[in-house]
Design a protein around this motif. Structure first.
Motif, mmCIF file in Angstrom:
data_model
loop_
_atom_site.group_PDB
_atom_site.id
_atom_site.type_symbol
_atom_site.label_atom_id
_atom_site.label_comp_id
_atom_site.label_asym_id
_atom_site.label_seq_id
_atom_site.Cartn_x
_atom_site.Cartn_y
_atom_site.Cartn_z
ATOM 1 N N ASN A 361 -10.561 2.627 8.039
ATOM 2 C CA ASN A 361 -11.911 1.798 7.512
ATOM 3 C C ASN A 361 -13.102 2.842 7.651
ATOM 4 O OD1 ASN A 361 -10.829 -0.994 8.067
ATOM 5 N ND2 ASN A 361 -10.370 0.069 9.944
ATOM 6 N N ILE A 362 -13.446 3.069 6.524
ATOM 7 C CA ILE A 362 -14.597 3.942 6.145
ATOM 8 C C ILE A 362 -15.831 3.238 5.632
ATOM 9 C CG2 ILE A 362 -15.459 6.098 4.773
ATOM 10 C CD1 ILE A 362 -12.520 6.820 4.468
ATOM 11 N N MET A 363 -17.127 3.504 6.302
ATOM 12 C CA MET A 363 -18.331 3.015 5.995
ATOM 13 C C MET A 363 -19.304 4.152 5.688
ATOM 14 S SD MET A 363 -20.629 0.162 8.171
ATOM 15 C CE MET A 363 -19.054 -0.954 8.344
ATOM 16 N N ILE A 364 -19.987 3.819 4.329
ATOM 17 C CA ILE A 364 -20.976 4.778 3.642
ATOM 18 C C ILE A 364 -22.105 4.027 3.373
ATOM 19 C CG2 ILE A 364 -19.350 6.440 3.105
ATOM 20 C CD1 ILE A 364 -19.502 5.406 0.255
ATOM 21 N N ALA A 389 -6.831 2.583 2.049
ATOM 22 C CA ALA A 389 -8.100 2.729 3.039
ATOM 23 C C ALA A 389 -9.013 1.606 2.732
ATOM 24 C CB ALA A 389 -8.942 3.731 3.097
ATOM 25 N N ASN A 390 -9.828 0.890 3.577
ATOM 26 C CA ASN A 390 -10.499 -0.037 3.595
ATOM 27 C C ASN A 390 -11.971 0.568 3.346
ATOM 28 O OD1 ASN A 390 -8.932 -2.319 3.685
ATOM 29 N ND2 ASN A 390 -8.951 -1.917 5.867
ATOM 30 N N ILE A 391 -12.914 0.228 2.195
ATOM 31 C CA ILE A 391 -14.196 0.906 2.028
ATOM 32 C C ILE A 391 -15.106 0.052 2.030
ATOM 33 C CG2 ILE A 391 -15.397 2.460 0.656
ATOM 34 C CD1 ILE A 391 -12.834 3.741 1.688
ATOM 35 N N TYR A 392 -16.126 0.211 2.942
ATOM 36 C CA TYR A 392 -17.419 -0.541 3.144
ATOM 37 C C TYR A 392 -18.775 0.174 2.834
ATOM 38 C CZ TYR A 392 -13.930 -3.483 5.619
ATOM 39 O OH TYR A 392 -12.741 -3.867 6.118
ATOM 40 N N ILE A 393 -19.417 -0.624 2.101
ATOM 41 C CA ILE A 393 -20.806 -0.127 1.663
ATOM 42 C C ILE A 393 -21.837 -0.816 2.338
ATOM 43 C CG2 ILE A 393 -22.351 0.627 -0.224
ATOM 44 C CD1 ILE A 393 -19.443 1.722 -0.696
ATOM 45 N N TYR A 394 -22.455 -0.208 3.449
ATOM 46 C CA TYR A 394 -23.557 -0.820 3.988
ATOM 47 C C TYR A 394 -24.868 -0.844 3.387
ATOM 48 C CZ TYR A 394 -26.382 -1.128 8.221
ATOM 49 O OH TYR A 394 -27.519 -1.760 9.480
ATOM 50 N N SER A 440 -14.076 0.868 22.435
ATOM 51 C CA SER A 440 -14.303 -0.180 21.742
ATOM 52 C C SER A 440 -15.555 -0.770 21.512
ATOM 53 C CB SER A 440 -13.491 -1.417 22.921
ATOM 54 O OG SER A 440 -12.285 -0.825 23.179
ATOM 55 N N SER A 441 -16.269 -0.414 22.102
ATOM 56 C CA SER A 441 -17.936 -0.794 21.747
ATOM 57 C C SER A 441 -18.442 -0.312 20.587
ATOM 58 C CB SER A 441 -18.965 -0.335 23.020
ATOM 59 O OG SER A 441 -18.416 -0.983 24.204
ATOM 60 N N LEU A 442 -17.846 1.002 20.358
ATOM 61 C CA LEU A 442 -18.162 1.802 19.022
ATOM 62 C C LEU A 442 -17.580 1.103 17.973
ATOM 63 C CD1 LEU A 442 -17.992 5.501 20.182
ATOM 64 C CD2 LEU A 442 -20.178 4.321 19.572
ATOM 65 N N SER A 443 -16.087 0.653 17.993
ATOM 66 C CA SER A 443 -15.613 0.028 16.815
ATOM 67 C C SER A 443 -16.122 -1.538 16.711
ATOM 68 C CB SER A 443 -14.036 0.057 17.368
ATOM 69 O OG SER A 443 -13.768 -0.862 18.471
ATOM 70 N N LYS A 444 -16.739 -2.152 17.712
ATOM 71 C CA LYS A 444 -17.304 -3.428 17.784
ATOM 72 C C LYS A 444 -18.551 -3.033 16.846
ATOM 73 C CE LYS A 444 -19.219 -7.279 20.337
ATOM 74 N NZ LYS A 444 -20.492 -7.246 19.471
ATOM 75 N N GLY A 445 -19.112 -2.225 17.055
ATOM 76 C CA GLY A 445 -20.370 -1.784 16.235
ATOM 77 C C GLY A 445 -20.063 -1.926 14.707
ATOM 78 N N PHE A 446 -19.050 -1.036 14.636
ATOM 79 C CA PHE A 446 -18.474 -1.102 13.094
ATOM 80 C C PHE A 446 -18.056 -2.347 12.556
ATOM 81 C CE2 PHE A 446 -16.462 1.506 9.709
ATOM 82 C CZ PHE A 446 -15.689 0.792 9.078
ATOM 83 N N LYS A 447 -17.474 -3.144 13.273
ATOM 84 C CA LYS A 447 -17.079 -4.468 12.831
ATOM 85 C C LYS A 447 -18.363 -5.470 12.680
ATOM 86 C CE LYS A 447 -12.836 -4.214 15.333
ATOM 87 N NZ LYS A 447 -11.969 -4.580 16.438
ATOM 88 N N LEU A 452 -22.763 -6.767 7.179
ATOM 89 C CA LEU A 452 -23.675 -6.491 6.572
ATOM 90 C C LEU A 452 -23.441 -5.376 5.500
ATOM 91 C CD1 LEU A 452 -25.988 -5.657 9.769
ATOM 92 C CD2 LEU A 452 -26.048 -7.745 8.398
ATOM 93 N N SER A 453 -22.185 -5.305 5.152
ATOM 94 C CA SER A 453 -21.698 -4.310 4.230
ATOM 95 C C SER A 453 -20.948 -5.168 2.975
ATOM 96 C CB SER A 453 -20.560 -3.539 4.766
ATOM 97 O OG SER A 453 -21.366 -2.681 5.804
ATOM 98 N N LYS A 454 -20.707 -4.542 1.936
ATOM 99 C CA LYS A 454 -19.824 -5.060 0.779
ATOM 100 C C LYS A 454 -18.575 -4.168 0.773
ATOM 101 C CE LYS A 454 -19.342 -5.169 -4.240
ATOM 102 N NZ LYS A 454 -20.189 -4.837 -5.553
#
Length: 482
Positions: A361-364, A389-394, A440-447, A452-454
């Motif tokens: 999972n990658i968020m940009i 991969a899963n790509i998320y646009i914040y 786990s806290s950091l990954s929760k932040g990502f989730k 808030l992402s596309k």
């Protein structure tokens, strides 16, 4: 015309000599070599001056020396810890540390990164919360405050911080601020006049030797570190400025990741600050004093290694850590980065992980702050989409976090982006964290940010206009020197 012909001939000859120098003497990465040769070939005059400013190689220069490391026992601790890992005579506080002993050993041997297992960690993803916490800690400082930032702005946040530090200096607290001159180019030392008058000390990293001309423009200190009394440390992505509080209309809300650490890992941050400070200082070197390295009071057991890298290092320490983490992934990888321009080695590691069934999972961000870097990022994102991969646009502002989490067990947070500049050119610092709860806290932040992402799909990416494809191709070609 004869004079102009002679000048042109001289420049072309210099251009050829420089090209030979780049190929045979610099021993650069092949991608960077070809990129520079293209610049020199297509822009023979301009390219020559561009190389003078952007192309210098510091790899063989050892810039940071601090003999007092021996006084605090760092060298002895390193030797002892390496030996104990080799002989398996070391006690790990949790299974995550045990399972990542190869990664730990790599950082320990090649970067001198001590493993500390007595830390507590608080995570900040909001600038107001981070600076509220930092300001509280500064107000409680009794002995010293050390701040190091790539960007330090003279806006409301910056001036407020300086005013607070001036008051602390008047109370007898030793205050030192180290900023990068290029990153903080709008800053003038006169803004620190009252702080200096109260006994504070200010230094700029790699200052310009000539007004408005800095031949080391490519090698900047991108680290963000704060140490209070040697007991509390901060490291992460937030710089000092109102935009990091979400007050810049261009970027909107600023999403970042920063850590507050208590425990022995603070000593590693302190050592890094002192090394950087002494490199920049010509008058106020810091020498060993026990108050800089007090006995840690944390009762928690989070494992941390503080890993640094820079253009004077033989190895790309942080990038190698990313590759090792990625290669060990069995379930999931979460990445948040403002720029995604991996070199071939990291790109292969991520693609192999995705092709092997690991959930990558990658968020940009959805908006650029550097146009060429933005389109180069989209080019590499296309590669990862092909691999599954899963790509998320914040879309809730700008995401500036530099976070990597593997299997929700081991993670890295710091200042290094996923790009060539962070891996080879900038001076960076990351905390590698071996703890399930923190990871786990950091990954929760990502989730949480996924809401808030596309999500970008391969079908959508394939429909991008021809002009976008052209921008991506040009930017990717230049990515080794961006």
């Amino acid at each position: 015309m004869d004079i102009y012909s002679i000048m042109l001939t001289v420049f072309l000859v210099l251009n050829i000599i420089l090209a030979v120098f780049v190929i045979f003497l610099e021993r650069r990465d092949a991608g960077a070599t070809w990129a520079w040769l293209m610049v020199l070939f297509f822009l023979p005059l301009l390219g020559f001056f561009m190389y003078l400013f952007f192309g210098q190689n510091l790899t063989r220069r050892k810039m940071f020396q601090w003999e007092d490391r021996k006084k605090i026992g760092i060298d002895e601790l390193l030797t002892n810890q390496i030996q104990r890992i080799k002989t398996k005579d070391i006690r790990f506080s949790n299974d995550v540390i045990l399972n990542n002993k190869d990664l730990i050993y790599m950082h320990l041997v090649n970067n001198g990164s001590l493993l500390t297992q007595d830390n507590s960690v608080n995570i900040f993803t909001d600038g107001r919360q981070k600076f509220d916490s930092l300001i509280r800690d500064i107000k409680g400082a009794k002995d010293h405050v050390h701040l190091q930032y790539y960007i330090f702005k003279r806006d409301n946040l910056g001036r407020g911080l300086i005013n607070l530090l001036t008051e602390k200096a008047k109370e007898g607290v030793k205050v030192r601020i180290l900023y990068d001159e290029l990153g903080s180019r709008s800053l003038h030392k006169k803004v620190f006049k009252d702080l200096i008058g109260a006994g504070g000390e200010i230094e700029a990293f790699f200052p310009s030797r000539l007004h408005f001309i800095n031949l080391r423009i490519n090698y900047r200190n991108h680290r963000k570190i704060a140490i209070i009394d040697g007991k509390i440390g901060y490291v992460g992505g937030f710089n000092v400025g109102d935009e990091y509080l979400g007050l810049n209309p261009k970027f909107g809300y600023w999403r970042d990741t920063h850590l507050r650490i208590e425990g022995s890992a603070v000593h590693s941050l302190q050592t890094r600050f002192i090394l950087d400070w002494n490199q920049a200082s010509y008058r106020h070197d810091i020498y060993y004093a026990p108050e800089y390295f007090p006995i840690a009071s944390s009762t928690d057991s989070v494992g941390i290694q503080v890993v640094t890298s820079g253009p004077d290092s033989e190895w790309e320490q942080i990038k190698n850590g990313y590759i090792k983490m990625t290669s060990s992934a069995r379930k999931s990888i979460y990445i948040q980065t403002p720029y995604f321009i991996p070199d071939a080695s990291l790109l292969d590691a991520l693609r192999i992980a995705a092709l092997s069934g690991v959930e990558v999972n990658i968020m940009i961000p959805n908006k650029p702050d550097h146009m060429f870097v933005y389109w180069a990022t989209y080019s590499y994102i296309g590669e990862m989409l092909k691999a599954g991969a899963n790509i998320y646009i914040y879309e809730n502002g700008f995401i500036h976090a530099k976070t990597l989490i593997v299997d929700e067990e081991v993670s890295s947070v710091g200042t290094a982006n996923i790009d060539v500049r962070s891996f080879r050119l900038n001076f960076e610092v990351n905390a590698f964290i071996y703890d399930k709860e923190v990871s786990s806290s950091l990954s929760k932040g990502f989730k949480d940010d996924m809401a808030l992402s596309k999500k970008l799909t391969a079908a959508e990416y394939s429909k991008r206009p021809l002009v976008i494809k052209l921008k991506e191709s040009i930017s990717r070609l230049l990515s080794p020197i961006l």
